[in-house]
Design an enzyme around this catalytic site. Structure first.
Site, PDB file in Angstrom:
ATOM      1  N   ASP A 213      -4.216  -3.935   0.655  1.00  0.00           N
ATOM      2  CA  ASP A 213      -2.994  -3.198   0.331  1.00  0.00           C
ATOM      3  C   ASP A 213      -3.299  -2.205  -0.781  1.00  0.00           C
ATOM      4  OD1 ASP A 213      -2.166  -4.479  -2.457  1.00  0.00           O
ATOM      5  OD2 ASP A 213      -2.861  -6.096  -1.163  1.00  0.00           O
ATOM      6  N   ASP A 215      -1.779  -2.271  -3.764  1.00  0.00           N
ATOM      7  CA  ASP A 215      -1.116  -2.824  -4.933  1.00  0.00           C
ATOM      8  C   ASP A 215       0.324  -2.300  -4.936  1.00  0.00           C
ATOM      9  OD1 ASP A 215      -1.520  -4.664  -7.069  1.00  0.00           O
ATOM     10  OD2 ASP A 215      -1.476  -3.018  -8.489  1.00  0.00           O
TER      11      ASP A 215
END
Length: 295
Positions: A213, A215
């Site tokens: 991802d 973050d």
């Protein structure tokens, strides 16, 4: 237990997707005791095309142990006791850089340790040692991982700084932006003090950081969720297995591995006078530092 041998024995620390590898034979789960307490799980011993491999589920099978409660000392200790010479840490991380996209692998070469609730050394009162962490991962292992990833067709980046946070909560936006300002590239919760302890145990160590991802800093992406991470983790599992399969023969045929400087870092690291060393602590250090202590 594996007997001492000049041939490399590969230890893999990661999740279940890493050790469910087609072609892994002679598999057996073995409980290995450590004087530093309970490790995360039993060790899975196996062979991949004749190469000895040992797997350790970092969070335990079923992912039952949170990052701050992992017994990192026991994990590294039992790998050393089992004969492991080369440790490859496979870890899920968030990206702090636009070009490091979810699904990419990053071969980390630096860490910033922001953890605070973990035992970070084997060498406590009674036998003090100071090892260098200037170059915290083994470049020889990194070379092999990079070549294996390329052969496996994995989108990989060589080099990067891994910010290790305490967790288990994810970052605030302010924290994420702070770490980006520090020129960090990925963020996770597990590779410290793991890398420090591997260095103290004279194990070659390298990290394969699997980006799941962005973050929470990225303006065009939703805040990170467990569901999002799990989806990418599942997608990455096959690539991780492929990477391990390509790494195994490279390490198995590395005739220069025994000369790697990672395997002799304690040579001039112990500072406590011989007559002041705690005999009970020395007994606990029989695997980690037996080479230098005469164990």
């Amino acid at each position: 237990m594996a007997e001492s041998s000049k041939k490399s024995i590969i230890g893999i620390i990661g999740g279940s997707g890493v050790y469910n590898i087609d072609g892994l034979t002679y598999t057996r789960w073995v409980k290995v005791d450590s004087p530093f307490g309970e490790p995360s799980d039993e060790l899975l011993f196996g062979e991949l095309n004749g190469q000895q491999m040992i797997f350790l589920p970092r969070h335990g099978r079923g992912h039952k142990i949170p990052p701050s409660e992992i017994n990192y000392r026991a994990n590294i200790d039992v790998l050393k006791r089992a004969g492991v010479t080369d440790v490859i840490s496979v870890s899920a991380v968030g990206s702090l850089r636009e070009h490091l996209k979810p699904g990419m692998f990053v071969i980390v070469d630096q860490f910033i340790d922001r953890t605070f609730a973990r035992d970070k050394t084997f060498f406590t009162t009674g036998c003090v040692a100071h090892v260098s962490m200037a170059r915290p991962v083994c470049s020889r292992l990194g070379d092999h991982i990079e070549a294996a990833a390329t052969e496996a067709g994995i989108d990989v980046a060589r080099g990067g700084t891994y910010l290790v946070m305490e967790g288990p909560q994810f970052s605030s936006l302010a924290e994420s932006e702070l770490y980006r300002s520090w020129n960090c590239d990925v963020i996770g919760m597990t590779n410290m003090p793991e890398a420090k302890l591997a260095r103290e145990a004279e194990l070659c160590y390298a990290t394969v950081a699997m980006v799941t991802d962005y973050d929470c800093w990225h303006p065009n992406h939703d805040d990170v969720t467990v569901e999002q991470i799990v989806k990418v983790l599942i997608d990455n599992a096959g690539k991780a297995c492929s990477l391990v399969k390509h790494i195994a023969p490279k390490l198995g045929s590395d005739n220069g591995a025994e000369e790697c400087t990672c395997r002799s870092v304690l040579q001039h690291a112990l500072i406590t006078a011989h007559e002041m060393r705690d005999p009970q602590l020395l007994k606990r250090l029989d695997a980690v530092a037996g080479r230098i202590l005469g164990g």
